[in-house]
Motif scaffolding. Structure first.
Motif, mmCIF file in Angstrom:
data_model
loop_
_atom_site.group_PDB
_atom_site.id
_atom_site.type_symbol
_atom_site.label_atom_id
_atom_site.label_comp_id
_atom_site.label_asym_id
_atom_site.label_seq_id
_atom_site.Cartn_x
_atom_site.Cartn_y
_atom_site.Cartn_z
ATOM 1 N N UNK A 88 6.196 -1.949 11.743
ATOM 2 C CA UNK A 88 6.579 -3.077 10.887
ATOM 3 C C UNK A 88 7.167 -2.609 9.563
ATOM 4 N N UNK A 89 6.432 -1.768 8.822
ATOM 5 C CA UNK A 89 6.969 -1.196 7.586
ATOM 6 C C UNK A 89 6.040 -0.114 7.066
ATOM 7 N N UNK A 90 6.641 0.952 6.605
ATOM 8 C CA UNK A 90 5.913 2.031 5.942
ATOM 9 C C UNK A 90 5.945 1.857 4.434
ATOM 10 N N UNK A 91 7.014 1.247 3.931
ATOM 11 C CA UNK A 91 7.243 1.219 2.477
ATOM 12 C C UNK A 91 6.843 -0.091 1.811
ATOM 13 N N UNK A 92 6.451 -1.082 2.601
ATOM 14 C CA UNK A 92 6.070 -2.378 2.037
ATOM 15 C C UNK A 92 4.808 -2.904 2.697
ATOM 16 N N UNK A 93 3.834 -3.277 1.873
ATOM 17 C CA UNK A 93 2.602 -3.872 2.379
ATOM 18 C C UNK A 93 2.673 -5.400 2.366
ATOM 19 N N UNK A 94 3.853 -5.952 2.062
ATOM 20 C CA UNK A 94 4.017 -7.396 1.949
ATOM 21 C C UNK A 94 3.963 -8.043 3.334
ATOM 22 N N UNK A 95 2.997 -8.942 3.565
ATOM 23 C CA UNK A 95 2.757 -9.535 4.878
ATOM 24 C C UNK A 95 2.725 -8.428 5.941
ATOM 25 N N UNK A 96 2.022 -7.365 5.627
ATOM 26 C CA UNK A 96 2.032 -6.199 6.502
ATOM 27 C C UNK A 96 0.746 -5.421 6.299
ATOM 28 N N UNK A 97 -0.337 -5.946 6.865
ATOM 29 C CA UNK A 97 -1.639 -5.335 6.656
ATOM 30 C C UNK A 97 -1.779 -3.943 7.225
ATOM 31 N N UNK A 98 -0.877 -3.553 8.149
ATOM 32 C CA UNK A 98 -0.964 -2.232 8.761
ATOM 33 C C UNK A 98 -0.344 -1.140 7.898
ATOM 34 N N UNK A 99 0.265 -1.491 6.772
ATOM 35 C CA UNK A 99 1.019 -0.512 5.978
ATOM 36 C C UNK A 99 0.177 0.697 5.593
ATOM 37 N N UNK A 100 -1.019 0.473 5.083
ATOM 38 C CA UNK A 100 -1.809 1.615 4.617
ATOM 39 C C UNK A 100 -2.286 2.468 5.789
ATOM 40 N N UNK A 101 -2.476 1.854 6.944
ATOM 41 C CA UNK A 101 -2.822 2.620 8.152
ATOM 42 C C UNK A 101 -1.661 3.535 8.535
ATOM 43 N N UNK B 6 -0.379 -2.391 -3.634
ATOM 44 C CA UNK B 6 -1.198 -1.226 -3.316
ATOM 45 C C UNK B 6 -1.638 -0.473 -4.569
ATOM 46 N N UNK B 7 -0.765 -0.414 -5.561
ATOM 47 C CA UNK B 7 -1.096 0.319 -6.790
ATOM 48 C C UNK B 7 -2.296 -0.280 -7.518
ATOM 49 N N UNK B 8 -2.630 -1.538 -7.226
ATOM 50 C CA UNK B 8 -3.764 -2.205 -7.871
ATOM 51 C C UNK B 8 -5.018 -2.223 -6.996
ATOM 52 N N UNK B 9 -4.926 -1.715 -5.768
ATOM 53 C CA UNK B 9 -6.074 -1.797 -4.851
ATOM 54 C C UNK B 9 -7.298 -1.057 -5.391
#
Length: 368
Positions: free
Chosen positions: A13-26, A247-250
């Motif tokens: 889905x996306x590596x560079x955006x966590x927007x509507x993309x819960x798998x990004x950090x995985x 992500x920077x605020x997580x």
């Protein structure tokens, strides 16, 4: 002989955006860890759902990112490029042309090239297939060299193998130590209990049960919810909605509250052994985690010492009412020690590498 370093083409889905993309950090955690072990990854992601407009990172130096237009022609071009890889991965939930990709990546399969389906939402995929006998994925499952999942344990493995999978192995969520770690508290996230998660159909009822109802029942406590989609959801006055949390605020979001809440989606709770990425993110920041109950929790953290478990909203109320700052700190520190010792993406990448080399040696000695 020395193991070969792999060239991997990854459709997600996306590596560079966590927007509507819960798998990004995985994705980030596992791809970075594989890169650190010497493998070369190209991540193909569509320009869709405004994710590129809401990036939370630049292209990394540990992966090549190819953003393609959401057209069949662009997908075909990416598939052509992927033919130079040693392994091609199709992740679930790319968001556009998923059925096309599921079929066409298999055309790249050879004795020398593995083609893998990586399911980042196995419970939803399995429910979909079981409920629709005409779903094309029935015929595709047995064709993949293997199915990887980011959770689910034996229930998911057994379900996939019953559908004909040659091999199904969970590669669980974990901590990416490069992005999630303890930081100084940020007053804007101060509260008694915080929850972070996008509004999704099979999560909403559980958010009501485990978060919104306890908030309404304890007006003297402060609650905070982050994530996309909750803007028009009725909430008690002691709940603050802060929208999408980048992500920077997580880390600050996890470090600052007395406790953070994990709420599984209904399907993941039903299958069990499916800890959300955010559990490891929070543990990596030293947060005191309260989670809804799901089978397999003790496979990852020790209940009562490294994580607190609630089977209902009433139990969330009870925990919050009796949780001292000192006890919360002790639990958070214990979770931090556990996640560093056993649940980082370096651990997961080592497991995956061993699995891949075992698989390829069985079919192709040239990989060894």
């Amino acid at each position: 002989m020395k193991n070969k370093k792999l060239k991997i083409a990854f459709f997600g889905s996306s590596l560079v955006s966590a927007y509507w993309n819960g798998a990004a950090t995985y994705y980030r955690g596992i791809v970075r860890a594989l890169s650190e072990r010497g493998h070369e990854i190209t991540f193909y992601e569509p320009d869709a759902y405004d994710r590129q407009k809401n990036r939370d990172m630049d292209d990394p130096d540990w992966a090549k990112v190819v953003v393609y237009e959401a057209t069949e022609e662009a997908v075909a071009k990416c598939l052509q490029e992927a033919a130079s890889a040693d392994m091609v991965v199709k992740a679930s939930g790319v968001g556009v042309f998923d059925e096309l990709l599921e079929r066409e990546v298999l055309q790249l399969q050879t004795e020398e090239r593995l083609v893998v389906f990586w399911d980042v939402d196995a419970p939803a995929t399995l429910d979909r297939v079981h409920n629709n006998p005409d779903d094309q994925f029935h015929q595709l499952i047995p064709q993949y060299d293997m199915i990887l999942t980011y959770g689910g344990g034996d229930p998911v493995v057994n379900a996939y193998e019953a559908l004909g999978a040659r091999k199904c192995v969970p590669i669980y969520n974990a901590l990416d130590t490069a992005t999630h770690y303890p930081v100084a508290p940020d007053p804007k996230f101060a509260c008694d209990l915080a929850f972070l998660g996008n509004r999704l159909p099979d999560r909403e009822a559980r958010v009501e049960e485990f978060f919104l109802n306890p908030a309404a029942a304890t007006p003297d406590k402060r609650f905070m919810i982050g994530g996309s989609g909750w803007g028009d959801k009725p909430m008690a006055d002691n709940v603050t909605y802060i929208g999408h949390v980048y992500t920077k605020d997580h880390n600050a979001f996890n470090c600052t509250p007395k406790a953070v809440l994990n709420i599984s989606r209904e399907s993941m709770a039903r299958y069990g052994f499916s800890p959300a990425t955010r559990v490891f993110e929070a543990a990596g920041a030293g947060a005191c985690i309260i989670t809804d109950y799901w089978e397999g929790i003790d496979f990852f953290f020790e209940p009562g010492k490294e994580i607190l478990v609630a089977r209902s909203g009433a139990e969330v109320n009870e925990i919050i009412s009796n949780l001292s700052e000192e006890n919360a700190k002790e639990i958070g520190e214990a979770a931090y020690r556990k996640v560093l010792s056993a649940h980082t993406y370096s651990h997961r990448a080592a497991e995956l590498e061993k699995l891949l080399y075992t698989k390829v040696k069985q079919s192709n000695a040239a990989w060894a």
